[in-house]
Scaffold this motif. Structure first.
Motif, mmCIF file in Angstrom:
data_model
loop_
_atom_site.group_PDB
_atom_site.id
_atom_site.type_symbol
_atom_site.label_atom_id
_atom_site.label_comp_id
_atom_site.label_asym_id
_atom_site.label_seq_id
_atom_site.Cartn_x
_atom_site.Cartn_y
_atom_site.Cartn_z
ATOM 1 N N ASP A 100 0.833 -1.203 0.000
ATOM 2 C CA ASP A 100 0.000 0.000 0.000
ATOM 3 C C ASP A 100 0.867 1.251 0.000
ATOM 4 N N SER A 103 2.578 1.727 -3.403
ATOM 5 C CA SER A 103 1.695 2.174 -4.483
ATOM 6 C C SER A 103 1.561 3.694 -4.518
ATOM 7 N N ASP A 112 0.168 1.637 -9.988
ATOM 8 C CA ASP A 112 -0.079 1.691 -8.543
ATOM 9 C C ASP A 112 -1.168 0.719 -8.093
ATOM 10 N N TYR A 113 -2.186 0.509 -8.940
ATOM 11 C CA TYR A 113 -3.242 -0.429 -8.580
ATOM 12 C C TYR A 113 -2.685 -1.840 -8.438
ATOM 13 N N GLN A 116 -0.516 -2.197 -5.276
ATOM 14 C CA GLN A 116 -1.382 -2.293 -4.105
ATOM 15 C C GLN A 116 -2.077 -3.647 -4.053
ATOM 16 N N ASN A 121 -3.723 -6.170 2.382
ATOM 17 C CA ASN A 121 -4.722 -5.224 2.863
ATOM 18 C C ASN A 121 -5.852 -4.985 1.870
ATOM 19 N N SER A 122 -5.536 -4.831 0.613
ATOM 20 C CA SER A 122 -6.599 -4.552 -0.364
ATOM 21 C C SER A 122 -7.568 -5.724 -0.478
ATOM 22 N N GLN A 125 -9.702 -5.844 2.849
ATOM 23 C CA GLN A 125 -10.728 -4.797 2.882
ATOM 24 C C GLN A 125 -11.950 -5.202 2.069
#
Length: 160
Positions: A100, A103, A112-113, A116, A121-122, A125
């Motif tokens: 994260d 990114s 960046d996507y 991440q 974490n992504s 979430q």
């Protein structure tokens, strides 16, 4: 002593892995009391987002799976338990937060996507909102299998 038993390295790794999963499950089990309490005390009764709650529990179980596999890998890298704990802590931290943070670096502005997306974490979430996406489940499964395979490979290399 464990290595002298007539077990393959993969059976030893899986046995320790499933023992760790049982421990994670038993640690999460008492927290269901809080869910039940909030469910009963809500006005009206049951005024709680059960999808997000169960999604969070599911996400915590998936996090536990990855963290146990990272812990096994760290334990296989060293004979010292303190060093294994510190290494495991930092590997888990890197897998959860570092992607994260990376990114947001300007070098990765176009991708960046994807940077991440490499982090835990992504995916956590997404599951904690109550959305079970196959991409997230595939990420959790493949990352767990990767660390279990690395653990097995490291144990096999000790025999030589």
């Amino acid at each position: 002593i464990l290595i002298t038993k007539p077990l393959t390295d993969f059976q030893i790794v899986l046995g320790k892995y499933f023992a760790g999963l049982v421990l994670v499950f038993l640690a999460l089990l008492p927290t269901l009391i809080y869910f039940f309490t909030v469910y009963q005390l809500g006005d009206p009764v049951g005024n709680i987002d059960t999808g997000a709650t169960w999604g969070s529990y599911m996400g915590l179980l998936w996090l536990g799976r990855i963290y146990v596999s990272i812990g096994l890998f760290s334990s296989a890298l060293t004979d010292n338990t303190i060093v294994a704990f510190i290494l495991s802590f930092f590997l888990c931290l890197i897998m959860y937060i570092a992607f994260d943070l990376l990114s947001g670096v300007s070098w990765f502005s176009g991708i960046d996507y994807y940077v991440q997306w490499l982090g835990i974490n992504s995916h956590y979430q997404s599951i904690s909102r109550g959305v079970l996406d196959t991409r997230d489940l595939l990420y959790f499964i493949s990352t767990t299998v990767l660390f279990l395979w690395l653990t097995k490979t490291k144990l096999e290399s000790r025999k030589w």
